[in-house]
Design an enzyme around this catalytic site. Structure first.
Site, short mmCIF file in Angstrom:
data_model
loop_
_atom_site.label_atom_id
_atom_site.label_comp_id
_atom_site.label_asym_id
_atom_site.label_seq_id
_atom_site.Cartn_x
_atom_site.Cartn_y
_atom_site.Cartn_z
CG ASP A 220 46.98 35.05 16.40
OD1 ASP A 220 47.54 35.95 15.77
OD2 ASP A 220 47.42 33.88 16.46
CG ASP B 54 43.15 37.75 10.61
OD1 ASP B 54 44.04 36.90 10.39
OD2 ASP B 54 43.39 38.87 11.13
CB CYS C 256 27.83 49.52 -1.84
SG CYS C 256 27.79 48.78 -0.19
CB CYS D 276 26.26 48.37 2.99
SG CYS D 276 27.05 49.98 3.12
CB CYS E 121 25.93 52.48 0.09
SG CYS E 121 27.72 52.44 0.25
CG HIS F 245 31.18 50.99 2.59
ND1 HIS F 245 30.27 50.67 1.60
CD2 HIS F 245 32.38 51.06 1.98
CE1 HIS F 245 30.89 50.56 0.44
NE2 HIS F 245 32.18 50.78 0.65
C1 LIG Z 1 48.84 41.58 9.22
N1 LIG Z 1 49.70 40.50 8.82
C2 LIG Z 1 49.82 39.40 9.58
N2 LIG Z 1 49.08 39.16 10.68
C3 LIG Z 1 49.53 37.99 11.17
C4 LIG Z 1 49.14 37.30 12.32
C5 LIG Z 1 48.02 37.86 13.18
C6 LIG Z 1 46.71 37.58 12.46
N3 LIG Z 1 45.64 38.43 12.98
C7 LIG Z 1 45.13 37.93 14.23
C8 LIG Z 1 44.47 38.97 15.06
C9 LIG Z 1 43.53 38.53 15.94
C10 LIG Z 1 42.88 39.45 16.75
C11 LIG Z 1 43.20 40.78 16.71
C12 LIG Z 1 44.18 41.23 15.79
C13 LIG Z 1 44.82 40.31 14.97
C14 LIG Z 1 49.85 36.10 12.66
N4 LIG Z 1 49.50 35.43 13.80
C15 LIG Z 1 50.22 34.34 14.16
N5 LIG Z 1 49.92 33.69 15.29
N6 LIG Z 1 51.26 33.86 13.39
C16 LIG Z 1 51.61 34.45 12.23
O1 LIG Z 1 52.55 33.98 11.55
C17 LIG Z 1 50.89 35.64 11.82
C18 LIG Z 1 51.24 36.32 10.64
C19 LIG Z 1 50.56 37.51 10.34
N7 LIG Z 1 50.71 38.41 9.34
#
Ligand SMILES: CNc1nc2c(CCNCc3ccccc3)c3nc(N)[nH]c(=O)c3cc2[nH]1
Length: 374
Positions: free
Chosen positions: A94, A268, A306, A308, A311, A337
Site C-alpha cells: 500500500d 485485504d 475445518c 487446517c 483443527c 486457523h
Molecule cells: C481497514 N479498512 C480500510 N483499509 C484501507 C486501506 C489500507 C488497506 N490495507 C493495506 C495494508 C497493507 C499493509 C499493512 C496493513 C494494511 C486503504 N489504503 C489506501 N491506500 N487507500 C484507501 O482508501 C484505503 C481504505 C481502507 N479502508
C-alpha cells in the site's frame, strides 16, 4: 507488457461476480482472492512455508511502516522485499497514505503532499506521491498503490470533491515517478466516499490514465455495510472488466462475499491476524472467543468443519490454555486457523461462481454463520 495481467475466466450468472486469474511475475493466482496482511514484512507469527501450505498467494506489506523501520534503502540493498522476507510469491504494497491518516494525529495535507509526525518518535515527516512511489520502487512489490487521500466517509461534499481531484492529480504524479512499470504494476485508487458523482469522476480520471488495475478506496472506514455495498453497486461497474479490482481493507466473511458478488477480485484485511492475537477465531458457525472459560474442558477442535493444521491437531481447551497464559504458540494456532478459514472461504466463493450459484451460497453461509440476511 505490464507487470501483471488479469484473465477473466467466467462471470457468475446470478450476480456481478467473476472468476479470474491474476498473472504476476511471482506466480498466477485465482480470483476472487484474500491477501493476508504482513505490515512489517511478516504476516505476524506465520512463516513463509506455513503461508504457502495454507494457500496464501499475494501478501501485503506497507510502505509507511517499512520506510520508518527498517528503511526502504535497507530493503533495496537486501535485493527487495521478496529476498528480504524470503517470500517467492507475489507481494502488494500500500502507498502509505491511509496509514498516515489512521496513525498520525497531526497532519497537514497540501497539493505537494502530506506533512505529519512519525507515530513512533514524533519527528516531522513528509510523504508525497513521488516519495511514496520511490519507496515502493525500492521495496520491489509486484503490485504497488498510488498515493491517495482516504477521507472520512461522511466528509463534507466540497471537501470530498477537492480531495478526489487532488488524489487524481497525485495518481498522475505517481505514474510519472514510477521507475519500474514492467516489473511493478501501479494501481489507481478510486475515492469519492458515498457520492456517486464523485466516484464516477474519480473512476473516469483514473481510467483515463490507463492503470493495469484499480482499487476501490475510501471504504471500510466505519460506514455501515449497507453503505459500502451501495457504493460498490455503482462503482465496480465503472471499472474496466479486463482489469483487476481491489477492495481495500475488507476482510470480514460477509463483506468478502458481498464484495465478490459486486465484482471485486482482491481483498485485504488485518482482521484475521489481529483478532487471532486476542484469541478470537472465525469458524463456520460464527466467531468463537477461545479464551472464554467455557472452553476449558472442550476437547473438540476450534471448528468441526475445518481441516487446517490447528483443527487437525489441537483442542479448544489446549488453545484456550495457551491464549490464557499468553503463550505465543496460541497466537500462531489461531492465526493459522483464521487465515486458512478466509482462504478456504475464497475457494468456496470461486466454486460457487463456477456453478453460477454465488447468491445461493451467500444465503447458506449467512444462515450458518449467523449473519442476519437483509
Ligand atoms: C481497514 N479498512 C480500510 N483499509 C484501507 C486501506 C489500507 C488497506 N490495507 C493495506 C495494508 C497493507 C499493509 C499493512 C496493513 C494494511 C486503504 N489504503 C489506501 N491506500 N487507500 C484507501 O482508501 C484505503 C481504505 C481502507 N479502508
Amino acid at each position: 507488457m505490464t507487470a501483471i495481467r488479469y484473465e477473466l475466466i467466467k462471470k457468475d450468472k446470478q450476480t456481478g461476480a467473476r472468476l479470474g486469474i491474476l498473472h504476476t511475475p511471482h506466480g498466477s493466482y485465482e480470483t476472487p482472492m484474500f491477501m493476508p496482511v504482513g505490515t512489517l514484512a511478516t504476516v505476524k507469527t506465520m512463516s513463509p512455508e506455513e503461508l504457502k501450505e495454507m494457500g496464501a498467494g499475494v501478501i501485503l506489506s506497507n510502505t509507511y511502516h517499512l520506510w520508518l523501520r527498517p528503511g526502504h534503502e535497507i530493503v533495496r540493498e537486501a535485493g527487495g522485499l521478496h529476498k528480504f522476507m524470503n517470500w517467492d510469491q507475489a507481494i502488494l504494497t500500500d502507498s502509505g497514505g491511509f496509514q498516515v491518516f489512521s496513525l498520525s494525529k497531526f497532519r497537514k495535507i497540501e497539493e505537494e503532499g502530506v506533512h505529519f509526525r512519525n507515530h513512533l518518535s514524533g519527528e516531522k515527516l513528509f510523504l508525497s506521491p513521488e516519495k511514496a512511489t520511490e519507496i515502493q520502487n525500492a521495496l520491489g512489490a509486484d503490485i504497488m498503490m498510488a498515493f491517495d487521500e482516504c477521507p472520512p466517509f461522511d466528509a463534507e461534499y466540497n471537501y470530498m470533491k477537492q480531495s478526489v481531484e487532488r488524489t487524481s492529480r497525485w495518481a498522475e504524479r505517481c505514474l510519472k515517478a514510477h521507475s519500474r512499470p514492467h516489473d511493478q504494476a501501479l494501481f489507481g485508487i478510486v475515492q469519492g466516499g458515498g457520492n456517486e458523482d464523485l466516484r464516477k469522476q474519480s473512476a473516469r480520471d483514473l481510467i483515463s490514465l490507463d492503470f493495469p488495475g484499480y482499487a476501490v478506496g475510501g471504504l471500510s472506514v466505519g460506514e455501515p455495510k449497507e453503505d459500502m455495498n451501495r457504493v460498490l453497486d455503482f462503482t465496480t461497474p465503472l471499472l474496466p472488466e479486463n482489469k483487476p479490482r481491489y477492495l481495500m481493507g475488507v476482510g470480514s466473511p460477509d463483506s468478502l462475499i458481498d464484495g465478490a458478488i459486486r465484482g471485486i477480485d482482491m481483498f485485504d484485511c488485518v482482521l484475521p491476524t489481529r483478532i487471532a492475537r486476542n484469541g478470537t477465531c472465525m469458524t463456520s458457525t460464527g466467531r468463537l472467543v477461545v479464551k472464554n472459560a467455557k472452553y476449558a474442558r472442550d476437547f473438540r477442535p476450534l471448528d468441526e468443519n475445518c481441516d487446517c493444521y490447528t483443527c487437525r491437531n489441537y483442542s479448544r481447551a489446549y488453545i484456550r490454555h495457551l491464549i490464557h497464559t499468553n503463550e505465543i504458540f496460541g497466537f500462531r494456532l489461531c492465526t493459522y486457523h483464521n487465515l486458512h478459514f478466509l482462504i478456504k472461504l475464497m475457494e468456496q466463493i470461486r466454486q460457487a461462481i463456477r456453478e453460477d450459484r454465488l447468491q445461493d451460497f451467500r444465503d447458506e453461509f449467512f444462515e450458518q454463520y449467523g449473519f442476519n440476511k437483509p
